[in-house]
Design a protein around this motif. Structure first.
Motif, short mmCIF file in Angstrom:
data_model
loop_
_atom_site.label_atom_id
_atom_site.label_comp_id
_atom_site.label_asym_id
_atom_site.label_seq_id
_atom_site.Cartn_x
_atom_site.Cartn_y
_atom_site.Cartn_z
N PHE A 31 57.28 -47.34 -93.33
CA PHE A 31 56.72 -47.81 -94.59
C PHE A 31 55.56 -48.73 -94.22
O PHE A 31 55.63 -49.47 -93.25
CB PHE A 31 57.74 -48.61 -95.40
N THR A 32 54.47 -48.70 -94.99
CA THR A 32 53.34 -49.60 -94.75
C THR A 32 53.11 -50.40 -96.02
O THR A 32 52.80 -49.81 -97.04
CB THR A 32 52.07 -48.80 -94.40
N PRO A 33 53.30 -51.72 -95.97
CA PRO A 33 53.79 -52.54 -94.86
C PRO A 33 55.30 -52.34 -94.68
O PRO A 33 55.99 -52.00 -95.62
CB PRO A 33 53.47 -53.96 -95.28
N ASP A 34 55.78 -52.61 -93.47
CA ASP A 34 57.21 -52.38 -93.21
C ASP A 34 58.08 -53.58 -93.57
O ASP A 34 59.30 -53.51 -93.49
CB ASP A 34 57.45 -51.95 -91.77
N ASN A 60 44.80 -53.20 -99.85
CA ASN A 60 45.44 -53.38 -101.15
C ASN A 60 46.96 -53.25 -101.08
O ASN A 60 47.64 -53.32 -102.09
CB ASN A 60 44.88 -52.34 -102.14
N LEU A 61 47.51 -53.05 -99.86
CA LEU A 61 48.96 -52.88 -99.72
C LEU A 61 49.64 -54.22 -99.56
O LEU A 61 49.06 -55.18 -99.05
CB LEU A 61 49.27 -51.99 -98.50
N GLY A 62 50.88 -54.30 -100.01
CA GLY A 62 51.66 -55.54 -99.95
C GLY A 62 51.89 -56.08 -101.34
O GLY A 62 51.73 -55.39 -102.34
N SER A 63 52.25 -57.36 -101.42
CA SER A 63 52.58 -58.01 -102.69
C SER A 63 51.38 -58.78 -103.21
O SER A 63 50.69 -59.45 -102.45
CB SER A 63 53.74 -58.98 -102.49
N ALA A 64 51.17 -58.71 -104.51
CA ALA A 64 50.07 -59.45 -105.14
C ALA A 64 50.59 -60.12 -106.40
O ALA A 64 51.31 -59.52 -107.20
CB ALA A 64 48.93 -58.51 -105.49
N LEU A 65 50.22 -61.38 -106.56
CA LEU A 65 50.57 -62.14 -107.76
C LEU A 65 49.55 -61.79 -108.84
O LEU A 65 48.34 -61.96 -108.65
CB LEU A 65 50.56 -63.64 -107.46
N GLU A 66 50.01 -61.28 -109.94
CA GLU A 66 49.14 -60.88 -111.05
C GLU A 66 48.84 -62.08 -111.94
O GLU A 66 49.58 -63.06 -111.94
CB GLU A 66 49.80 -59.75 -111.86
N THR A 115 53.08 -57.36 -108.20
CA THR A 115 52.97 -55.93 -107.97
C THR A 115 53.00 -55.69 -106.46
O THR A 115 52.25 -56.32 -105.72
CB THR A 115 51.67 -55.35 -108.56
N VAL A 116 53.89 -54.80 -106.04
CA VAL A 116 54.01 -54.45 -104.62
C VAL A 116 53.55 -53.00 -104.47
O VAL A 116 54.07 -52.10 -105.12
CB VAL A 116 55.47 -54.57 -104.14
N ARG A 117 52.55 -52.80 -103.61
CA ARG A 117 52.06 -51.46 -103.32
C ARG A 117 52.38 -51.14 -101.86
O ARG A 117 52.13 -51.96 -100.98
CB ARG A 117 50.56 -51.37 -103.55
N PHE A 118 52.92 -49.93 -101.63
CA PHE A 118 53.21 -49.51 -100.25
C PHE A 118 53.19 -48.00 -100.16
O PHE A 118 53.22 -47.29 -101.16
CB PHE A 118 54.53 -50.10 -99.75
N ILE A 119 53.13 -47.53 -98.91
CA ILE A 119 53.08 -46.10 -98.62
C ILE A 119 54.23 -45.74 -97.70
O ILE A 119 54.50 -46.47 -96.74
CB ILE A 119 51.74 -45.72 -97.95
N GLY A 120 54.88 -44.63 -97.96
CA GLY A 120 55.86 -44.07 -97.05
C GLY A 120 55.21 -42.95 -96.27
O GLY A 120 54.50 -42.12 -96.84
N ALA A 146 54.46 -47.02 -105.31
CA ALA A 146 54.44 -46.41 -103.98
C ALA A 146 54.14 -44.93 -104.06
O ALA A 146 54.30 -44.30 -105.10
CB ALA A 146 55.79 -46.63 -103.30
N THR A 147 53.72 -44.40 -102.92
CA THR A 147 53.48 -42.98 -102.80
C THR A 147 53.76 -42.57 -101.36
O THR A 147 54.05 -43.41 -100.52
CB THR A 147 52.05 -42.59 -103.23
N SER A 148 53.66 -41.29 -101.10
CA SER A 148 53.87 -40.77 -99.75
C SER A 148 52.58 -40.15 -99.25
O SER A 148 51.84 -39.52 -100.01
CB SER A 148 54.97 -39.71 -99.76
#
Length: 187
Positions: free
Chosen positions: A91-94, A69-75, A81-86, A108-110
């Motif tokens: 960063f994932t994705p970097d 579910n990480l990365g960019s998604a066209l709503e 919406t861009v979801r990523f983790i630090g 995003a979250t850590s």
């Protein structure tokens, strides 16, 4: 009978003026400390109206931040919406792919410690705190590439925590989004 000299009267007047200014200065200081104390207590007792949480121990197992579910998604409404983790030290994705001239929401979250998310040359700046979801809306005017360093010291190796944002044409992004559910510029 002694007479007061003119210099004694002037000294008393100067002392009164100094006393008044000292009183005004101390009053201003007391007022500022009072205001700071009130603001701290008020914001401590009144949390934000909308706080979203995520358990950092299970981010990769279920919920919004699983790897698929990480990365960019066209709503459906045309926004992205861009979801990523630090996480230490990446960063994932970097590399994040976003369209130009489109509303983009970063979520995003850590996974471990506090990280900073900053997009170079913009006013986009988030703190990624374990257990909480940070969210921010943005829009990019023109295609290009921007760096995204972690700006919060997260331990040794922090200096190597860099990512990229690749901004592409809106039509090209839509074509890629039609082929894949989640987009990133990581191959």
């Amino acid at each position: 009978m002694t007479q007061a000299s003119p210099s004694d009267d002037g000294t008393e007047r100067v002392e009164r003026v100094e006393h008044r200014w000292a009183t005004v200065s101390v009053s201003i200081l007391v007022l500022l400390v009072g205001m700071a104390t009130f603001a701290a207590l008020y914001h401590g007792a009144m949390p934000q109206s909308r706080v979203e949480t995520a358990d950092p121990r299970i981010l990769h197992l279920r919920g919004e931040f699983i790897e698929s579910n990480l990365g960019s998604a066209l709503e459906p409404d045309g926004t992205v919406t861009v979801r990523f983790i630090g996480q230490q030290y990446s960063f994932t994705p970097d590399c994040i792919l976003v369209p130009s001239d489109t509303p983009v929401t970063f979520r995003a979250t850590s996974a471990d410690v506090v990280h900073g998310f900053l997009i170079d040359g913009t006013n986009i700046n988030l703190m990624l705190v374990p257990g909480y979801i940070s969210s921010l809306g943005a829009r990019f005017d023109a295609p290009g590439e921007r760096l995204m360093p972690c700006h919060e010291f997260c331990s040794v190796g922090h200096e190597g925590m860099w990512g990229r944002i690749k901004i592409i044409d809106k039509a090209a992004f839509a074509r890629q989004a039609a082929e894949r559910r989640r987009l990133s510029c990581v191959e």
